[in-house]
Design a protein around this motif. Sequence first.
Motif, short mmCIF file in Angstrom:
data_model
loop_
_atom_site.label_atom_id
_atom_site.label_comp_id
_atom_site.label_asym_id
_atom_site.label_seq_id
_atom_site.Cartn_x
_atom_site.Cartn_y
_atom_site.Cartn_z
N GLU A 68 0.82 -1.22 0.00
CA GLU A 68 0.00 0.00 0.00
C GLU A 68 0.85 1.27 0.00
O GLU A 68 0.40 2.32 -0.45
N ALA A 69 2.09 1.17 0.50
CA ALA A 69 2.92 2.37 0.60
C ALA A 69 3.32 2.91 -0.77
O ALA A 69 3.55 4.11 -0.93
N ARG A 70 3.39 2.02 -1.78
CA ARG A 70 3.84 2.46 -3.10
C ARG A 70 2.86 3.43 -3.75
O ARG A 70 3.25 4.30 -4.54
N ASN A 71 1.58 3.30 -3.43
CA ASN A 71 0.56 4.16 -4.03
C ASN A 71 0.30 5.43 -3.23
O ASN A 71 -0.51 6.26 -3.63
N LYS A 72 0.98 5.57 -2.09
CA LYS A 72 0.77 6.76 -1.25
C LYS A 72 1.71 7.88 -1.67
O LYS A 72 2.80 7.64 -2.20
N SER A 73 1.29 9.09 -1.39
CA SER A 73 2.13 10.26 -1.65
C SER A 73 2.97 10.57 -0.41
O SER A 73 2.53 10.37 0.72
N LEU A 74 4.18 11.03 -0.66
CA LEU A 74 5.04 11.42 0.46
C LEU A 74 4.58 12.72 1.11
O LEU A 74 4.96 13.01 2.24
N ILE A 75 3.80 13.51 0.38
CA ILE A 75 3.32 14.78 0.92
C ILE A 75 2.20 14.50 1.92
O ILE A 75 1.19 13.89 1.58
N LYS A 76 2.41 14.95 3.13
CA LYS A 76 1.43 14.68 4.18
C LYS A 76 0.21 15.59 4.00
O LYS A 76 0.33 16.82 3.90
N LYS A 77 -0.99 14.96 3.96
CA LYS A 77 -2.23 15.72 3.78
C LYS A 77 -2.93 15.99 5.12
O LYS A 77 -3.47 17.07 5.34
N TRP A 78 -2.93 14.96 5.98
CA TRP A 78 -3.64 15.07 7.25
C TRP A 78 -2.63 14.98 8.39
O TRP A 78 -1.92 13.99 8.53
N CYS A 79 -2.57 16.04 9.18
CA CYS A 79 -1.62 16.10 10.28
C CYS A 79 -2.16 15.51 11.58
O CYS A 79 -1.40 15.23 12.50
N GLN A 80 -3.46 15.35 11.66
CA GLN A 80 -4.05 14.76 12.87
C GLN A 80 -5.06 13.71 12.44
O GLN A 80 -6.00 14.00 11.70
N VAL A 120 -0.37 21.43 0.47
CA VAL A 120 -1.35 20.45 0.94
C VAL A 120 -2.49 20.28 -0.07
O VAL A 120 -3.02 19.17 -0.22
N ASN A 121 -2.88 21.34 -0.77
CA ASN A 121 -4.00 21.27 -1.71
C ASN A 121 -3.55 21.39 -3.16
O ASN A 121 -4.36 21.66 -4.05
N VAL A 122 -2.25 21.22 -3.41
CA VAL A 122 -1.72 21.35 -4.77
C VAL A 122 -1.82 20.00 -5.48
O VAL A 122 -1.37 18.98 -4.96
N ASN A 123 -2.43 20.00 -6.67
CA ASN A 123 -2.59 18.76 -7.42
C ASN A 123 -1.37 18.54 -8.33
O ASN A 123 -1.46 18.59 -9.56
N LEU A 124 -0.24 18.30 -7.72
CA LEU A 124 0.99 18.03 -8.45
C LEU A 124 1.59 16.73 -7.92
O LEU A 124 1.34 16.32 -6.78
N SER A 125 2.36 16.09 -8.77
CA SER A 125 3.02 14.85 -8.35
C SER A 125 4.15 15.16 -7.37
O SER A 125 4.61 16.30 -7.25
N ASP A 126 4.58 14.10 -6.68
CA ASP A 126 5.70 14.26 -5.75
C ASP A 126 6.96 14.76 -6.47
O ASP A 126 7.71 15.58 -5.93
N LEU A 127 7.19 14.27 -7.69
CA LEU A 127 8.37 14.68 -8.45
C LEU A 127 8.32 16.17 -8.78
O LEU A 127 9.33 16.88 -8.63
N ALA A 128 7.15 16.66 -9.21
CA ALA A 128 7.03 18.08 -9.56
C ALA A 128 7.24 18.97 -8.34
O ALA A 128 7.99 19.97 -8.40
N VAL A 129 6.61 18.61 -7.22
CA VAL A 129 6.79 19.40 -5.99
C VAL A 129 8.25 19.34 -5.54
O VAL A 129 8.82 20.35 -5.11
N GLY A 130 8.85 18.16 -5.65
CA GLY A 130 10.25 18.02 -5.25
C GLY A 130 11.18 18.89 -6.07
O GLY A 130 12.09 19.53 -5.54
#
Length: 656
Positions: free
Chosen positions: A274-286, A337-347
């Motif tokens: 399941e980790a492979r399909n998750k984004s590294l960018i954290k959406k929910w902090c709590q 948090v609300n940006v619809n970009l891939s992890d690579l683009a944000v990185g």
Amino acid sequence: MDSLRLPQPKATQNKSKEDPNDKYDMKSKDVKASPTHSTLALIEEEQEESDPWDLPELKDTGVPWSALDTSGKVIRVLVAVGKLILLLGFLYLFICSLDILSSAFQLVGGKAAGDIFQDNSVLSNPLAGLVIGVLVTLLVQSSSTSSSIVVSMVSSGLLTVQLAVPIIMGTNIGTSVTNTLVAMTQAGERSTFRRAFAGATVHDFFNWLSVLVLLPLEVASGYLYVVTKLIIDSFKIESGEAPDLLNVITDVLTDSIIQLDESVITGIATGDPEARNKSLIKKWCQTFTNTTLMNVTVPGPENCTSPSFCWFDGNYTFTLKNISETYNVKKCTHLFVNVNLSDLAVGLILLALSLLVLCSCLILIVKLLNSMLKGQVAGVIKKVINTDFPFPFGWLTGYIAILVGAGMTFIVQSSSVFTSAITPLVGIGVISIERAYPLSLGANIGTTTTAILAAMASPGERLANALQIALVHFLFNISGIILWYPIPFTRIPIRLSKGLGNITASYRWFAVVYIICCFFVLPLFVFSLSLAGWQVLVGVSVPLVLMLIIITVINMLQKWKPEVLPSQLRSWDFLPLWAHSLAPWDKVVGVITAKCCCCCKCCHIAVEQTAHSEKEAVEDNQKSHTEVYDNLAMSAEMEVENEIKIEQEILKITKL
């Protein structure tokens, strides 16, 4: 001066008695030969012989404090306080930019790093494990992150402690690239770049040399594993809590820009699908996780939790299982948090911005330090940092510097931050290479103590393995210090870094070649050989190592005992110029740069203007030296020559 004058031939002397006009001509010729003995050449030779590694004297060009009135003193104090506040602010942004840079690298290459760790068959090769530790740390730009992945794999049973030891050595090497990159920002001024690059690479050479000695020792005897196992078994260590010192201050800014879920990388490394399909960018902090015992359908009776909790309804099999459900409570507030970009683009975006801020802050920090560290202030700081204790306690100075480096790294919780912060100080000449070396060694120890405390926060079932890996890292650095510091003769990293600094000062492009070859090409080459098998690895590496040893021995004999060598081997001149000199390669790089640079004309104009201004400065300097130091007797002869010319003109007029 008569003794310096060239002697005249006898025939010329007899001829001068016959013709008075020739007499004046010979005097003129005689005087023209004498200026070759000017003392200006001696002064230039003395200047060239000065040691380039001597710390420059930062002179105070301002008005002395005693000459200022009350208002001037108040203004100077306010300006100094303002500069100090700006320096602390830029240092804060510099540390934050390093944190953001680490997050950017994790977004770009974090999942790839997890995939690399997942291949257990490759990790069984010690050289492959070493290279993986280097490459993963380069990808995530954080030795603590890569170490935590290793600890998680060991704790979960996917990796044994013995296989993890070479990876820990590799993380130690990978983390030293940051301050080497920081030194590249000081390439503008030759002498500053020489010191800064040497001060940064002394850390690299220490890590590489330690690995060259300790990795074969570990493979042969298991030295690090056995000693750390004895320590773990001997002491009953209770769980602790990792310190959170500098992060309390920096997280205020960095968490508002980006927050990462580092458990995703660990999940990929430990094989969580399941980790492979998750984004590294954290959406929910709590979040809130609720675990309930529920009836679930399973494929067959063998999947039941126990026979007593297993029943059938037609073709369906039911059992009781604990089902955990996670509910999102509070969303994060960072920028992406609300940006619809891939992890690579944000990185990539964060990578560009963090590098821009890092370089800008470093340049401003250097300029502020140059303006603040002048006169008496610079003298006091240089004296405190670089002066040894009085006899017989002079040998303690370096060990105190190691403790200072360890303490400062423990406070900032990052060896990269501390070594990157002292690199510009080495460049401007406040800290010598000899003092930067023990400070860097202390930084290596400081980052391992933080890892030990972090490992002590692990649960009871994972505490022993996690703590043993952290102790392996600590013992590796202690062993390296024992090898390359106590005896002055063994401080080889200082000599190697100075040699590299001299090369990069003359050929600045070589610094880029060094970083690419040392941290990318060489690890990938060794990794590919290790994948091909031991036979290929030994067949290729042994001849290369033997050739390197032979070249090193010949170089040492050429310098210290040339009479032992055959006449042809006393220098490398028998080889083509490109094989023993960087000058031909410098021309090639210059041609490639001129062709590839889109604004080459602007570059040439800037270079010509810089060269012209430097030439004018040198000419002015030589002129001032000539006016001050030229021989007075030479000046008198020039006056005699002028008088002779005037007399010749008068004789010509009287003949007419």
